[in-house]
Structure formats: C-alpha cells, structure tokens
Design a protein around this motif. Sequence first.
Motif, PDB file in Angstrom:
ATOM      1  N   MET A  18     -44.954  16.207  -2.683  1.00 19.03           N
ATOM      2  CA  MET A  18     -43.593  16.052  -2.194  1.00 19.03           C
ATOM      3  C   MET A  18     -43.448  14.618  -2.091  1.00 19.03           C
ATOM      4  O   MET A  18     -42.082  13.918  -2.138  1.00 19.03           O
ATOM      5  CB  MET A  18     -43.655  16.576  -0.681  1.00 19.03           C
ATOM      6  N   ILE A  19     -44.367  13.855  -1.420  1.00 20.52           N
ATOM      7  CA  ILE A  19     -44.023  12.311  -1.235  1.00 20.52           C
ATOM      8  C   ILE A  19     -43.855  11.606  -2.455  1.00 20.52           C
ATOM      9  O   ILE A  19     -43.053  10.887  -2.589  1.00 20.52           O
ATOM     10  CB  ILE A  19     -45.436  11.645  -0.434  1.00 20.52           C
ATOM     11  N   SER A  20     -44.786  11.937  -3.568  1.00 22.96           N
ATOM     12  CA  SER A  20     -44.470  11.446  -4.969  1.00 22.96           C
ATOM     13  C   SER A  20     -42.939  11.876  -5.434  1.00 22.96           C
ATOM     14  O   SER A  20     -42.356  10.888  -6.027  1.00 22.96           O
ATOM     15  CB  SER A  20     -45.423  12.067  -5.835  1.00 22.96           C
ATOM     16  N   ASN A  21     -42.641  12.975  -5.286  1.00 18.19           N
ATOM     17  CA  ASN A  21     -41.180  13.564  -5.545  1.00 18.19           C
ATOM     18  C   ASN A  21     -40.137  12.562  -4.921  1.00 18.19           C
ATOM     19  O   ASN A  21     -39.209  12.337  -5.681  1.00 18.19           O
ATOM     20  CB  ASN A  21     -41.063  15.105  -5.632  1.00 18.19           C
ATOM     21  N   ARG A  22     -40.296  12.614  -3.616  1.00 18.77           N
ATOM     22  CA  ARG A  22     -39.516  11.794  -2.743  1.00 18.77           C
ATOM     23  C   ARG A  22     -39.411  10.321  -3.263  1.00 18.77           C
ATOM     24  O   ARG A  22     -38.168   9.778  -3.486  1.00 18.77           O
ATOM     25  CB  ARG A  22     -39.860  11.850  -1.477  1.00 18.77           C
ATOM     26  N   GLU A  23     -40.561   9.741  -3.405  1.00 17.84           N
ATOM     27  CA  GLU A  23     -40.450   8.238  -4.077  1.00 17.84           C
ATOM     28  C   GLU A  23     -39.745   8.382  -5.399  1.00 17.84           C
ATOM     29  O   GLU A  23     -39.189   7.204  -5.901  1.00 17.84           O
ATOM     30  CB  GLU A  23     -41.898   7.852  -4.021  1.00 17.84           C
ATOM     31  N   SER A  24     -40.196   9.034  -6.269  1.00 15.03           N
ATOM     32  CA  SER A  24     -39.557   9.247  -7.701  1.00 15.03           C
ATOM     33  C   SER A  24     -38.028   9.262  -7.326  1.00 15.03           C
ATOM     34  O   SER A  24     -37.273   8.701  -8.215  1.00 15.03           O
ATOM     35  CB  SER A  24     -40.218  10.325  -8.556  1.00 15.03           C
ATOM     36  N   ALA A  25     -37.566  10.275  -6.678  1.00 11.32           N
ATOM     37  CA  ALA A  25     -36.283  10.396  -6.620  1.00 11.32           C
ATOM     38  C   ALA A  25     -35.478   9.010  -5.941  1.00 11.32           C
ATOM     39  O   ALA A  25     -34.426   8.771  -6.246  1.00 11.32           O
ATOM     40  CB  ALA A  25     -35.793  11.605  -5.455  1.00 11.32           C
ATOM     41  N   ARG A  26     -36.159   8.590  -5.031  1.00  8.10           N
ATOM     42  CA  ARG A  26     -35.915   7.214  -4.527  1.00  8.10           C
ATOM     43  C   ARG A  26     -35.573   6.342  -5.607  1.00  8.10           C
ATOM     44  O   ARG A  26     -34.691   5.477  -5.634  1.00  8.10           O
ATOM     45  CB  ARG A  26     -36.633   6.796  -3.530  1.00  8.10           C
ATOM     46  N   ARG A  27     -36.649   6.006  -6.349  1.00 14.90           N
ATOM     47  CA  ARG A  27     -36.586   5.008  -7.555  1.00 14.90           C
ATOM     48  C   ARG A  27     -35.706   5.503  -8.472  1.00 14.90           C
ATOM     49  O   ARG A  27     -34.855   4.644  -9.090  1.00 14.90           O
ATOM     50  CB  ARG A  27     -37.947   5.185  -8.222  1.00 14.90           C
ATOM     51  N   SER A  28     -35.481   6.693  -8.773  1.00 18.89           N
ATOM     52  CA  SER A  28     -34.249   7.165  -9.692  1.00 18.89           C
ATOM     53  C   SER A  28     -33.055   6.789  -8.952  1.00 18.89           C
ATOM     54  O   SER A  28     -32.056   6.179  -9.703  1.00 18.89           O
ATOM     55  CB  SER A  28     -34.541   8.643 -10.061  1.00 18.89           C
ATOM     56  N   ARG A  29     -32.668   6.941  -7.696  1.00 18.12           N
ATOM     57  CA  ARG A  29     -31.191   6.735  -7.147  1.00 18.12           C
ATOM     58  C   ARG A  29     -31.299   5.101  -7.333  1.00 18.12           C
ATOM     59  O   ARG A  29     -30.075   4.696  -7.335  1.00 18.12           O
ATOM     60  CB  ARG A  29     -31.337   7.103  -5.652  1.00 18.12           C
ATOM     61  N   MET A  30     -32.339   4.330  -6.933  1.00 15.23           N
ATOM     62  CA  MET A  30     -32.379   2.912  -7.130  1.00 15.23           C
ATOM     63  C   MET A  30     -31.849   2.460  -8.463  1.00 15.23           C
ATOM     64  O   MET A  30     -31.031   1.387  -8.826  1.00 15.23           O
ATOM     65  CB  MET A  30     -33.380   2.098  -6.420  1.00 15.23           C
TER      66      MET A  30
END
Length: 139
Positions: A18-30
């Motif tokens: 979940m943490i990895s997915n959230r970080e990946s989503a944050r990087r994707s949004r950025m």
Amino acid sequence: MSSRGYNLKVDEKKMKRMISNRESARRSRMKKEQHMKDLNDQIFYFTKKKDEMVLKIEGIAKDNAVMEMENMVLRSQKEELEKRLEYANHVCGWYEGDGHVSMAVMDIVQEPWLRPWEQKQPSNSIMPVMSSSAGFSIF
C-alpha cells in the motif's frame, strides 16, 4: 508458525505494498503535473513564436508591396528612357545621314517636349510672329 504470525506477515506485506502503491501514485501525479507544466510552457513558447512570425510576415509583406510599387515605377521609367534613347538614336542617324526623318520615327515620340511643333497653345494667348528670317541659318 501460528496463524497469527502468518497474518502479521501478510498484513506487513499489504502495508508495504500500500505504501509502495501510494508512493508510485504520488510519483505518477507529480510526473503528470510536470508533463502538463511542460506542455503549457511549450504552448506559451510556440504561441509567442507564432505571433513574432506573423508580425515579421506582415512587415515583409509591407516591404514587398513597397518594392513592387518601386519596381513598377522603375519599369515605367525604363520604358520611357528606352523610347527616348530610340528617338535620340534616330535623331543622331538623321543628323549623320541624309537628313530625312520619316513620320514613323516621329510617331514613336510620345513626350510633348520632344515634339514641340505639336504643342497646343492656350486659346487666349497671343503668339508673336517673326517677320524676317534674319539671324537664322539652315544647315
């Protein structure tokens, strides 16, 4: 291993994922946000370049119109000078030759100052008449 230890490992893996997915989503949004910013910068840059080119084209078109007008004037002057040169050559040929000037040569002359014998006099002016030919010589 107990089921409780197994559940802790599964929960721990889920949390990490979940943490990895959230970080990946944050990087994707950025990354998406940066991409949009880059596209907007390009839109601004190309719009500015287009406006500059339009102004430059308008200036060149105006310069071209001026050049076309100047070219028309110069062509007209060239034609006039060619006619004058042709007339001058005929006059020189007449002067050096037999003294005969054909009417065809005189017909090409369009300028009134080159054909003083055909100039129209104002109707209300009185021209002096010379009574003698003294002082005049004929070649």
